[in-house]
Design an enzyme around this catalytic site. Structure first.
Site: not given
Length: 184
Positions: A50-51
């Site tokens: 996600v980052c």
């Protein structure tokens, strides 16, 4: 967790700022962008899923934040060397236009109150004004990415120094309390 009205804590961190040999790292502290708005966000750890979507999205909006005299700064508990390796390895992060700060000792995340029980930073974002006061803070679950366009919208609203209704966007009319009280 620190929130609206709190002073953003002092910090002094090494950041990965480039992949250019000899210019990879820079020391960034609480005075580096003194007098500017700052958008400071934390992500749990490098080499995750996600980052990089969030980091790349903040990167794509960097010029719009800069047009508002706001410096974007990102950080996690990973070292500057891990940030460098990740930027080198990930196509969307190679030309990132803002510093990736290394909070290796977890001091900034602890001072902000965003260190999770697992020892990683929570997925937090702060808008800090020119006087180093937090004007917006938000944390999402680790599995949910943030919306940098919403952070930009909130920055726009804060910079009007006026009353902004729900879903207000730059260029729209703000609220006039005198007219509202008069029934206009």
């Amino acid at each position: 967790m620190l929130t609206v009205g709190d002073k953003f804590p002092e910090f002094d961190l090494t950041a990965c700022v480039s992949l250019e040999k000899g210019n990879e790292f820079q020391q960034i502290n609480h005075k580096t962008y003194e007098g500017q708005w700052k958008v400071i966000f934390a992500w749990p750890k490098d080499f995750t899923f996600v980052c990089p979507t969030e980091i790349a999205a903040f990167g794509k909006l960097n010029d719009e934040f800069a047009d508002r005299d706001a410096q974007v700064l990102g950080f996690s508990g990973d070292s500057e060397f891990v940030h460098h390796a990740w930027r080198k390895d990930h196509d969307d992060l190679r030309d990132l236009p803002f510093p990736m700060m290394a909070d290796s000792k977890h001091e900034l995340m602890r001072d902000l109150g965003i260190e999770g029980e697992d020892g990683f930073a929570k997925r937090a974002v702060f808008i800090v004004d020119q006087n180093n006061e937090i004007q917006f803070s938000m944390v999402t679950a680790g599995s949910v990415g943030r919306n940098p366009k919403e952070v930009l919208r909130v920055l726009d609203a804060l910079q009007t120094d006026e009353l902004c209704p729900c879903n207000w966007t730059k260029g729209e009319t703000t609220l006039d309390p005198v007219a509202l009280l008069a029934g206009e």
